[in-house]
Design a protein around this motif. Sequence first.
Motif: not given
Length: 517
Positions: A399-428
């Motif tokens: 799919f196509l999306t705006s990077s702003r919305q993608f970063k926001r969604f990933r920042s608010l929807n990580f599951v684990n502080e140690k596992i996927d939050k660093p990925i959300a931070v990296g994207y942001s």
Amino acid sequence: MTKQPVELYLLNDDAEVDEFIALLLSHSADKSRIKDLFDRFAKPVSVLVENHYVDKVYRDSYYKYFSNKHFDASRNCRRISFYTGDIAFEDFYSEEGHQRLQQSFIGCAVLKPISPGCLGRTILDPKKININRCYVRTTRFAPTILGVRFEIDSFPFSSQDTETMTCAETTVWGILEYYGTRYADYKVAYPSEIVDTILNRSNERVLPSKGLSLVQISSLVKSFGFSPRIYSRGIGAFFDPEFKRILHYYIESGIPVALSVKAKQNGISVGHAVVCIGHSDKMDTSITPKTSNGIHFVNSADFFPQYVIMDDNQVPFAVQDYTAVTTYQDPVIDGIVVPLYKRIFLEATEADTISKNILFHEKMGVSNALNNLNNLIDAGKVEGINKYSSSNPMVIRLFLTSSRQFKRFRSLNFVNEKIDKPIAVGYSQLPMPKFIWVAEISLQDEYMNKKVLGEIILDATASTFSGLESLISIHYPGFFAWRQPHEPLEKLVQMLSHYSLPIAYPLYENNLSAGGI
């Protein structure tokens, strides 16, 4: 009807609906269309009728065309608004009443003083009408009724009047109304503007309208600030299932797509145009996986047999089979027009090819990550995820999306502080263009639970010939690599190292909204 300026009715069942329609449209040929509209509503339903309503869209058509006729056509319309349950006039005159009205507000529709095509500009809340569960593209509208400002998320609809606006012009009008309402980069267009634009590109008169070809629809959309892309069935090797997948990629991206349909009516070939704005949540899970470089995979587009259509021959939010998008006989989608933003250069077929080339790449591919995932599951280090196999293949969702919305969604929807939050931070913190192509990857069992295990991000401003150079980041189960705009592609290969345990997290759902009750 008593023809008071404003009237309020409570309709408890179908018999009362039929009686109301007979009073409302005593001489109209559109009674069945209005009845179909009421079939979308749970009963009882309250209906407020404004008998002297000035609709800007119809009034524009009136002065452009209908006022020139010998026999009079009225300038004014009626507007009917719909509310679940029983409401009272008193509700319009108190704060508490306004809140009750907003909660019960289903939508509103304009009734034009012409026939056929009396159903004019209509907005309904897809979450409050009887349709199959689906996911649709909407935007916020704010109609004012008796001084009360309502808010409703919808997609604009109107039936064609067959003279100034046929199905093709109505399709373009709906797309422009949506974009002009949602984005500052665009503006809504009145029927006269659409007609004048067509006239400037035509060698003959355009009123009464004879409809538009696929190329004319694209040219019309282009004149209002878009960079449209045409896909024609059978041209450029676009046949099903690939043709359907292209449509699905854009629908999954939240882009309203104009469909050109060839069909038959009483055995005679006819052309028709509709807008596709979403897909049903009905899924066909019997899809046979494909295999590439030893990897079993399924394209998520193949799961969905039904789409949500705005068809001026029906009522809003019609959920139709891909093979029967209209009520005509033997309909076939022979082409689509995608209204793309002017700086989106990488289109769906190219993004699909590039993402698969990456997934099956010898050095950057997903094979090692899938094998590692299975080993971790066998070792008991990963729980809650079923092993990858031919019966639980990889699923690719593009799919196509705006990077702003993608970063926001990933920042608010990580599951684990140690596992996927660093990925959300990296994207942001990762520089991205305004729009990106995202190829989410999952396993079929996880996908059915709306979970993914990673994604590939591509630069939507890349050129057609960029290939792998459009790659921004790779996230596989247990692996994450990215690059800055000035860094070479080789950095991604070097970074594909184990970072943590794989985890399933929510798939991206920001492009479409749920509909149906």
